[in-house]
Design a protein around this motif. Structure first.
Motif, PDB file in Angstrom:
ATOM      1  N   UNK C 164      41.754  35.501 101.193  1.00 33.76           N
ATOM      2  CA  UNK C 164      42.226  37.103 102.581  1.00 33.76           C
ATOM      3  C   UNK C 164      44.005  37.193 102.304  1.00 33.76           C
ATOM      4  N   UNK C 165      44.124  36.165 102.137  1.00 35.00           N
ATOM      5  CA  UNK C 165      45.597  36.529 102.724  1.00 35.00           C
ATOM      6  C   UNK C 165      45.900  37.559 101.463  1.00 35.00           C
ATOM      7  N   UNK C 166      45.427  37.394 100.165  1.00 40.72           N
ATOM      8  CA  UNK C 166      46.419  38.193  99.136  1.00 40.72           C
ATOM      9  C   UNK C 166      45.655  39.874  99.605  1.00 40.72           C
ATOM     10  N   UNK C 167      44.467  39.833  99.650  1.00 41.56           N
ATOM     11  CA  UNK C 167      43.212  40.943 100.248  1.00 41.56           C
ATOM     12  C   UNK C 167      43.936  41.850 101.524  1.00 41.56           C
ATOM     13  N   UNK C 168      44.452  40.922 102.803  1.00 48.91           N
ATOM     14  CA  UNK C 168      44.347  41.555 103.301  1.00 48.91           C
ATOM     15  C   UNK C 168      45.846  42.021 103.630  1.00 48.91           C
ATOM     16  N   UNK C 173      45.969  41.342  95.769  1.00 46.15           N
ATOM     17  CA  UNK C 173      44.186  41.463  95.710  1.00 46.15           C
ATOM     18  C   UNK C 173      44.345  40.513  94.609  1.00 46.15           C
ATOM     19  N   UNK C 174      44.803  39.633  94.252  1.00 44.03           N
ATOM     20  CA  UNK C 174      45.936  39.433  92.968  1.00 44.03           C
ATOM     21  C   UNK C 174      44.432  38.365  92.971  1.00 44.03           C
ATOM     22  N   UNK C 175      43.352  37.560  93.706  1.00 41.03           N
ATOM     23  CA  UNK C 175      42.478  35.768  94.110  1.00 41.03           C
ATOM     24  C   UNK C 175      41.575  36.428  94.273  1.00 41.03           C
ATOM     25  N   UNK C 176      40.471  35.339  93.647  1.00 42.68           N
ATOM     26  CA  UNK C 176      39.135  35.605  94.160  1.00 42.68           C
ATOM     27  C   UNK C 176      38.749  34.710  93.803  1.00 42.68           C
ATOM     28  N   UNK C 177      37.423  34.441  94.078  1.00 42.59           N
ATOM     29  CA  UNK C 177      36.805  33.437  93.813  1.00 42.59           C
ATOM     30  C   UNK C 177      35.284  33.691  92.515  1.00 42.59           C
ATOM     31  N   UNK C 178      35.748  32.607  92.058  1.00 45.39           N
ATOM     32  CA  UNK C 178      34.677  32.785  90.453  1.00 45.39           C
ATOM     33  C   UNK C 178      33.827  31.758  90.872  1.00 45.39           C
ATOM     34  N   UNK C 179      32.507  32.047  90.013  1.00 43.40           N
ATOM     35  CA  UNK C 179      31.059  30.940  90.053  1.00 43.40           C
ATOM     36  C   UNK C 179      31.025  30.919  91.415  1.00 43.40           C
ATOM     37  N   UNK C 180      30.167  29.878  91.256  1.00 43.48           N
ATOM     38  CA  UNK C 180      29.244  29.649  92.627  1.00 43.48           C
ATOM     39  C   UNK C 180      28.879  28.127  93.011  1.00 43.48           C
ATOM     40  N   UNK C 181      28.310  28.129  94.793  1.00 40.81           N
ATOM     41  CA  UNK C 181      28.262  26.411  94.714  1.00 40.81           C
ATOM     42  C   UNK C 181      29.336  25.477  94.140  1.00 40.81           C
ATOM     43  N   UNK C 182      28.781  24.036  94.100  1.00 40.51           N
ATOM     44  CA  UNK C 182      29.713  23.361  93.579  1.00 40.51           C
ATOM     45  C   UNK C 182      30.837  23.409  92.653  1.00 40.51           C
ATOM     46  N   UNK C 183      30.566  24.726  92.091  1.00 37.82           N
ATOM     47  CA  UNK C 183      31.700  25.059  90.532  1.00 37.82           C
ATOM     48  C   UNK C 183      32.441  26.451  90.871  1.00 37.82           C
ATOM     49  N   UNK C 198      55.440  37.503  98.541  1.00 38.88           N
ATOM     50  CA  UNK C 198      54.640  36.045  99.019  1.00 38.88           C
ATOM     51  C   UNK C 198      53.532  35.641  98.195  1.00 38.88           C
ATOM     52  N   UNK C 199      53.858  35.405  97.379  1.00 36.85           N
ATOM     53  CA  UNK C 199      52.819  34.258  96.632  1.00 36.85           C
ATOM     54  C   UNK C 199      53.076  33.203  97.410  1.00 36.85           C
TER      55      UNK C 199
END
Lengths: 185, 407, 573
Positions: C164-168, C173-183, C198-199
């Motif tokens: 959210x920091x990179x988005x907002x 917007x470099x970061x994202x969540x990849x895959x699902x659940x516990x992986x 500001x990384x």
């Protein structure tokens, strides 16, 4: 019996009788006790250990192997190695934080890439044995069982700088080889 | 050829010098022994060994032998120690002598240096008034052409008549040494110790003095020799004041411990509270002199107790007495030849050392008093008891002028 | 945190039976924090949108559903009864922690977040002693997300603060969540590393040890660090920072919250600015005709030189890195003209929430204007030297890398004109001129800087200077004292008092001590936010920093002071 506390008399609170209030009977009892102790020591064995002879020069083989008559004695530290001969320490600095004498100095560094199992190891690990009070808190703080206190106590050196142990010396600190032979006259 | 005449004045002068040397030499010789035995007794009472490393061994004798004969002593025998640890006081003295003299920056230099002297000088002076033997009479004689005139030599260095009074007066000055040392050190602990010491010694001076007075009143003399003679003449030689005035003797004994700052009254040098007490800031020989003064004060007080209450140098009657019809010849007489005097000095020394041993023994038996307990004991117990004892004694003496007390 | 606070209606509600008031539209978590009641949370941050995915802030509310709700996304209604510490709520909290810890490795000894880790702290406060999870923990990747940030997937609890920091905030917007659940894990898009200016803030924001500053890891531990509230000297923004040092060397710089200046953030360049103080090119001995000498010898030579020259023939040269106190001293002790050198502009950056990274790389350009008024880049000094009116130049050069004087001025200085040089770097001036003294870097000195918006802020010494360095203030005051300008040498605060008395227009009414942690605006400055409005009631800082896993009792021995000098809202658990 030497060293036992069988004869220790409990000190009772002073009573209210005349004899108690003038102290003299109690003083007499005390004098009797000390004179008994005196002659007890003259005839019986005493509790003193004649240090350089007993414990060093006349040490038994078993005592020589662990470095001290008492295996629970807290003497100099050893850095424990793992199965591959590397130090177990991960340089978490908890011993440094726990140390009340501030005698531990550690500088961490990342491990070489081929060490798969951990990220960090100590680059510098120094213990100032002159500052150390041998309390064993570092041993307790260590999450990896990487530092231990051995019974090694016979460690005379000729300079102060020699008493600051570096990592290599701590890794090789061997309590078994410490007790010297009686010097020739 | 004119004859050389030794007048009583000349002999007395020479004898005074010899006696002074003897007394001070004895005192200084007893101190190291006393320290050694103190440490040994402490150790044995506490199930330890005590000093046992510094001493001569049988092997030491080899150094006295010519080199060819040294093998006579086998190795095993050579390791046997002659009185283990007996040279420890010597080692301590050497250590103290070679220590650096440190004078604290904030010290009052004059008082600081005066302290040890003022502890030792009064004690040394007071020792002069102590009668330590029977009177020696040098008869008229002509030895190798020198004419010797009859001289009476009293066995105390100074033979002033109110000797006991002088002794009491001078020995009380010892508190100045401690006070000077404590104040002059410019440090808190010694100062507190000095204040304590002054208060304690002044407080116990009172019962001590009164017990002293009781003894003097019972005997009716201020002369040390007279006190001893009186005790030896009463009750067939066993009219020691410790039997005739047991309460006064006890009060004197207790006050004596306090005057010497010995356990259980060693508050001025209470190590746990005051580091080292009034000599905290002293090192080397100054400290040694403090130490010496303290032990000499012990010797003095023990000697005084012996003189006042244990019959001094006497052992049994000093004149022939008749008991159940048979006459008993005295072992020691009041005055006589050199053997008589030597025996009396030996008796005095043994008695004094016994009291000294009692002091050591008590020290390792009793714990220290609290300060309020100390003051309570001094002012609320010992002083009233001593005053009552003195009053009764005085009444008895004034009512029955010819009544030798309890005799 | 809003400008319209006073206009909003107040809503009464209770937490655990105690009455509080919330503002209309405020969430339970915000209202609780503002009232000083701490509810544990990971994913909520005052500057970021509400994600509600960590579930740590579960509370029971009445009116409300029978199951617990997240405090960060529940708006307070009138008369609401919030239950934040009953047995039921604590059990829910304990359950959440157990889930979070199910896949979290127990590697605190080698984790550099240990000591300032929210997970550690909450486990200590609310967690179970043992784990019921006997299965094998999932393994997630460990790699560098960018030049600065190292990612350890196993430790990540997927709060998505960094995403959210990179988005907002940065909008990159470099970061994202990849895959699902516990992986699932956090990652960058292929070929787009996390390298925005500001990384470093993502590592600050991370409540656990998943994102760490690779510049700082494996060097020391947080509980050893001693923080000094200072100001970054990297640019004219004047970010409030905590200079964290151990063993007299700065280990890292982290931002402090100051809403009008830097919000909660600071740039990567600023984080590295303390390295300017440890370069090999630094001057760390006094020099006399280029030769290293003792400070006292150099000072005597300088005093001789100074007193032999009439004040009117002394000029000064300085930089945009000098503190206001040094500028004031230079102006006071010399009567000749002065010149100032500025560092060239660098990259500027502005975040979506209004944090401006200035292109002006001089931390005290506004201070130069406020103290000296109108000064040029050294033209008048050059003319003075060339015409022979100037015989002595006092050069006060605290600029990292050394000041770049104009060519004409350089030529003039190379002539016979004498100079007393106080220099951070071992410049040609220090090596060739009569006397040179080593100067101090901003992490080593006390003083004040004025930022681009006219806010006067204090710089504080965090570490001691190398060698026999006394610093600008000391040397300049010694010179001034010898010439009778003032009776004695003072500290920075004392010089500031003289400065405030000398320039009442800009500095009137300000006191050194009164500047506090967040500074005060100069008269007529663009930013007039009073000190008490500079920090939000959330007391969040870069958030995870404010929670300290180190309990008072375990911070033993070496910890002379809290490693984080600023507040914590703990205390009611």
């Amino acid at each position: 019996m030497a060293g036992s506390h069988d004869h220790v008399e409990e000190a009772l609170p002073p009573g209210k009788s005349f004899a108690d209030r003038v102290y003299l009977p109690a003083v007499m009892r005390g004098l009797k006790l000390t004179v008994q102790k005196f002659f007890g020591t003259v005839t019986d064995k005493h509790a003193t250990v004649q240090y350089p002879e007993v414990g060093i020069y006349d040490a038994s083989e078993a005592e020589r192997a662990i470095g001290h008559p008492n295996p629970r004695y807290r003497g100099e530290h050893i850095l424990v190695k793992d199965e591959q001969g590397r130090e177990k320490c991960v340089a978490c600095l908890l011993c440094m934080a726990a140390c009340p004498a501030l005698c531990i100095h550690i500088e961490p560094e990342p491990t070489p890439p081929e060490w798969g199992d951990r990220e960090r190891r100590p680059k510098v690990f120094e213990i100032d044995m002159l500052r150390c009070i041998y309390c064993g808190y570092c041993e307790e703080a260590c999450p990896c069982d990487a530092i231990r206190l051995t019974p090694k106590f016979y460690t005379p050196t000729t300079s102060r700088t020699e008493r600051v142990y570096d990592k290599e010396r701590l890794l090789e600190n061997n309590p078994a080889a410490q007790i010297p032979q009686r010097p020739a006259k | 050829m004119t004859e050389f005449v030794l007048t009583p004045g000349m002999i007395g002068f020479a004898a005074t010098i010899l006696k002074a040397l003897f007394v001070i030499g004895m005192a200084l010789q007893i101190v190291p022994g006393c320290i050694y035995f103190e440490r040994k007794i402490a150790a044995y009472v506490q199930h330890r060994i005590g000093p046992n490393r510094v001493n001569f061994t049988i092997g030491t004798l080899r150094y006295l032998m010519p080199e060819s004969m040294r093998d006579v002593i086998p190795e095993g025998l050579a390791r046997v120690k002659l009185i283990p640890g007996s040279l420890q006081p010597l080692a301590d003295a050497i250590k103290l002598a070679f220590k650096e003299e440190v004078i604290p920056e904030k010290a009052d230099k004059l008082l600081y240096n005066l302290g040890p002297m003022l502890t030792f000088i009064p004690v040394g002076t007071a020792l002069c008034f102590l009668p330590f033997g029977a009177t020696l009479i040098v008869p008229d004689a002509n030895l190798f052409g020198i004419e010797i005139q009859r001289t009476v030599i009293e066995m105390s260095v100074s033979n002033v008549v109110p000797g006991m009074l002088m002794l009491l007066a001078v020995s009380s000055l010892g508190v100045y040494g401690i006070a000077c040392g404590g104040w002059g050190s410019g440090s808190k602990y010694p100062l507190m110790a000095a204040v304590r010491a002054a208060a304690q010694m002044v407080s116990y001076e009172v019962p001590l003095g009164i017990a002293f007075l009781i003894a003097l009143a019972s005997v009716g003399s201020l002369d040390g020799q007279e006190i001893v003679r009186n005790q030896a003449e009463t009750w067939h030689g066993f009219g020691w004041l410790v039997f005739r005035q047991p309460l006064a003797a006890l009060i004197f004994l207790v006050a004596m411990f306090a005057e010497n700052n010995r356990l259980p009254f060693d508050l001025p040098e209470a190590e746990p509270e005051l580091v080292g007490g009034y000599h905290t800031e002293y090192t080397g020989l100054k400290f040694a002199i403090f130490f010496l003064g303290e032990y000499c004060a012990m010797i003095l007080m023990c000697g005084l107790f012996t003189t006042l209450f244990l019959g001094g140098w006497s052992l049994g009657p000093i004149e022939p007495v008749e008991v159940f019809g048979s006459t008993i010849e005295p072992l020691i007489t009041a005055e006589g030849g050199i053997l008589n005097v030597l025996l009396s000095v030996a008796v005095f020394t043994v008695k004094m050392l016994s009291v000294l041993l009692l002091q050591l023994w008590i020290r390792w038996t009793l714990p220290r008093f609290r300060y309020d307990q100390l003051m309570d004991l001094g002012w609320k117990v010992l002083t009233p008891l001593a005053l009552a004892n003195l009053a009764i004694t005085a009444i008895l003496i004034s009512k029955f002028p010819n009544f030798t007390f309890f005799a | 945190m809003s400008e319209t606070t006073t206009e909003r209606l107040e809503v009464p509600f209770t937490i655990d039976g105690a009455s509080y008031t919330a503002l209309k539209g405020e969430t339970v978590l915000e209202a609780a924090l503002r009232n000083g009641y701490f509810i544990p949370h990971y994913c909520w941050h005052p500057s970021l949108s509400i994600a509600g995915n960590c579930r740590m802030c579960l509370v029971h509310t009445k009116p409300g559903p029978p199951k617990p709700q997240i405090a960060c996304n529940t708006v307070v209604s009138e008369g609401m009864e919030v239950d934040a510490s009953s047995e039921k709520t604590l059990t829910a909290r304990e359950g959440i922690l157990e889930f979070l810890l199910a896949n979290h490795p127990l590697d605190c000894p080698i984790c550099d977040q240990a000591g300032e880790c929210d997970l550690q702290q909450y486990s200590f406060d609310h967690g179970r002693t043992t784990s019921k999870f006997s299965e094998i923990k999932t393994q997630r990747p460990r790699h560098d997300l960018g030049p600065r940030i190292r990612f350890n997937g196993n430790r990540c609890i997927l709060c998505t603060r960094c995403v959210r920091f990179c988005d907002e905030v940065t909008g990159t917007g470099e970061l994202t969540v990849v895959n699902r659940s516990d992986s699932a894990w956090i990652d960058v898009f292929p070929g787009v590393p996390l390298d925005n200016p500001l990384s470093g803030c993502t590592a600050d924001l991370c409540p656990v040890g998943a994102l760490l500053d690779s510049d700082w890891i494996h060097t020391t531990r947080v509980w050893l660090l001693r923080g000094t509230k200072s100001v970054c000297s990297g640019c004219a923004t004047g970010c409030n920072v905590n200079v964290e040092a151990f063993d007299d060397s700065v280990k890292r710089m982290t931002p402090r919250e100051n809403q009008p200046v830097n919000k909660w953030w600071m740039c990567d360049e600023g984080r590295d600015s303390h390295r300017e103080a440890t370069t090999d090119s630094r001057l760390n001995v006094a020099r006399l005709d280029g030769q290293p000498v003792k400070h006292q010898d150099a000072l005597e030579a300088a005093l001789d030189l100074f007193s032999a020259t009439p004040a009117a023939k002394i000029a000064y040269l300085t930089t945009g890195h000098a503190t206001c106190e040094e500028l004031h001293l230079l102006e006071t002790i010399t009567d000749g003209p002065g010149g100032v050198n500025y560092r060239p502009d660098g990259g500027a950056f502005e975040t979506l929430d209004g944090f401006k990274l200035s292109a002006d790389k001089n931390p005290n350009r506004a201070g130069v204007v406020a103290v000296l008024g109108d000064v040029d880049a050294g033209e008048r000094v050059r003319k003075g030297i060339e015409s022979g009116q100037i015989e002595l130049v006092v050069v006060c050069d605290s600029q990292p890398g050394g000041a770049n004087w104009d060519e004409g001025l350089v030529e003039a200085l190379k002539g016979d004109v004498k100079a007393i040089v106080i220099s951070l770097e071992d410049t040609w001036l220090a090596q060739t001129k009569q006397v040179a003294f080593p100067g101090l870097h901003a992490i080593e000195k006390d003083g004040t800087f004025v930022n681009q918006n006219g806010r006067l802020q204090r710089v504080r010494a965090a570490v001691s200077a190398p060698g026999d360095t006394r610093g600008e203030l000391d040397v300049l005051q010694e010179l001034g004292r010898s010439a009778g300008h003032f009776p004695r040498v003072l500290s920075a605060g004392g010089v500031f008092r003289r400065l405030a008395a000398a320039s009442p227009d800009a500095f009137g009414g300000l006191t050194y001590r009164g500047l506090g942690a967040v500074g005060l605006p100069l008269a007529g400055a663009a930013d007039q936010t009073p000190a008490d409005k500079c920090q939000t009631y959330y007391n969040a800082g870069p958030v995870s920093r404010e929670t300290r896993a180190q309990d008072e009792q375990t911070r033993v021995a070496v910890h002379r002071e809290s490693p984080l000098g600023y507040g914590t809202v703990r205390g009611n658990v």
